[in-house]
Write an enzyme that holds these catalytic residues in place. Structure first.
Site, mmCIF file in Angstrom:
data_model
loop_
_atom_site.group_PDB
_atom_site.id
_atom_site.type_symbol
_atom_site.label_atom_id
_atom_site.label_comp_id
_atom_site.label_asym_id
_atom_site.label_seq_id
_atom_site.Cartn_x
_atom_site.Cartn_y
_atom_site.Cartn_z
ATOM 1 N N SER A 61 -15.398 -5.362 21.088
ATOM 2 C CA SER A 61 -15.888 -6.649 21.566
ATOM 3 C C SER A 61 -15.197 -7.021 22.888
ATOM 4 O O SER A 61 -15.292 -6.284 23.862
ATOM 5 C CB SER A 61 -15.673 -7.707 20.485
ATOM 6 O OG SER A 61 -16.355 -8.891 20.773
ATOM 7 N N ASP A 183 -21.351 -6.745 16.329
ATOM 8 C CA ASP A 183 -19.965 -6.793 16.811
ATOM 9 C C ASP A 183 -19.069 -5.840 16.013
ATOM 10 O O ASP A 183 -19.018 -5.894 14.785
ATOM 11 C CB ASP A 183 -19.449 -8.227 16.670
ATOM 12 C CG ASP A 183 -18.132 -8.456 17.384
ATOM 13 O OD1 ASP A 183 -17.164 -7.722 17.077
ATOM 14 O OD2 ASP A 183 -18.058 -9.351 18.229
#
Length: 357
Positions: A61, A183
């Site tokens: 991320s 994610d």
């Protein structure tokens, strides 16, 4: 059992280190949304000192975004993205989310930065040609399994989007090779295990929260009670999976297996910034804190990880000759024309003057 060495302001553990053979070195960066401004500060300090002894890079991320700037050798890049772009309404818009859209617009963020501040991927390609590897972690939407992608010019930006697609806030996820990804922090927020699996003997881990922070069980119990019978139950299951994974990773860092050595750089207290919706002053303070922690790491640990010592901040004083030649004074109304460098980010005045402590 291996060794964990905490590196943060006020901790003297790094001062007692003795020289050692680091072996294969990995740099691992945690996600955390806008809290990644702390990581940006640490890595900008590394670039200032031309410190890059790493053989392997892994990020999730915001950690993957920060590492992209580091590998492309663009100091100040990640700070600009976080402070100038992620604070805009085009990226983060709660009203849009209430109306059924995405809370965060990753498509706009990636397209805007790619057109106005492109990554210098040719620099990264030369790094990869020298034998170094960079992996970005994204999580499969079907079974939550973490996947690690080697970025290329063709897929780099898409992998960043996939690694940063927060479930619920970016509703669609990102499709890569026919598979939907979310994610990477869901299953591997800090890919230290993957770094060890790939042969790293020394890990430098940059966190965005104080070390040893765990989730509060009471918080999960309340969320389960509120959402357990609703349509958001899948999101509850996903968060529970993330909590279990995160706790397991934290225990791995605290008690590394075998002869693994982990240097953990982290803020000494919770950051002022939050994952989304941070104020500019909070981001600026956390960036400065990252610079200070990075500087402390270089002064204590950095010299042990590389044959060539990191560049020092202060130059050796210049010896002035006895006979001083005074040049003629410039004309009072002459305009001073400063020399401009073509190097990426080199003319960023905020970066050059940021945190001179």
């Amino acid at each position: 059992m291996g060794q964990r060495i905490p590196v943060t302001l006020g901790n003297i553990a790094p001062l007692s280190l003795r020289p050692f053979q680091p072996g294969r070195i990995a740099l691992v960066c945690e996600g955390g949304g806008q809290r990644g401004i702390f990581t940006a500060g640490v890595l900008d300090e590394f670039m200032r000192a031309q410190f890059n002894p790493f053989d392997l890079y892994l990020g999730t991320s915001a950690g993957a975004q920060n590492l992209s700037a580091f590998i492309c050798n663009q100091p100040g890049y990640a700070r600009k993205v976080i402070m100038r772009y992620t604070t805009k309404r085009e990226f983060f818009d709660p009203l849009r989310f209430v109306r059924g859209g995405n809370l965060i617009d990753l498509d706009w963020l990636v397209e805007a930065t790619a057109s106005q501040m492109p990554l210098q991927m040719d620099t990264a390609a030369r790094l990869f040609d020298s034998g170094k590897s960079f992996y970005m972690c994204a999580c499969r939407q079907d079974d939550y399994a973490p996947n690690y992608f080697l970025p290329t010019k063709q897929n780099w930006l898409d992998v960043i989007r996939a690694s940063s697609a927060i479930p619920g806030f970016y509703r669609s996820g990102v499709s890569l090779e026919g598979i939907n990804y979310l994610d990477g922090g869901i299953s591997d927020a800090i890919p230290v295990k993957e770094a060890a699996r790939q042969g790293a003997k020394t890990l430098v881990v940059i966190r965005t929260v104080p070390s040893q922070m765990y989730y509060t069980p009471q918080w999960f119990k309340r969320m389960e009670r509120w959402l357990g019978d609703s349509s958001l139950q899948p999101l509850v299951n996903l968060v529970q999976h993330h909590e279990t994974s995160y706790r397991d990773i934290q225990q791995f860092i605290e008690k590394p297996p075998g002869k693994l050595r982990i240097f953990e750089i982290y803020p000494p207290k919770p950051l002022h910034s939050i994952a989304l919706g941070s104020r500019i002053p909070a981001l600026r303070e956390d960036y400065k804190l990252g610079r200070l922690c990075g500087r402390y790491f270089l002064a204590t640990v950095g010299k042990l990880l590389t044959e060539k010592a990191p560049l020092t901040r202060h130059l050796v004083p210049v010896v002035t000759p006895e006979s001083i030649v005074i040049p003629p004074a410039p004309v009072a109304n002459d305009t001073l024309v400063a020399e401009v460098s073509d190097a990426p980010q080199a003319n960023d005045p905020t970066f050059n003057n940021e945190d001179l402590a």
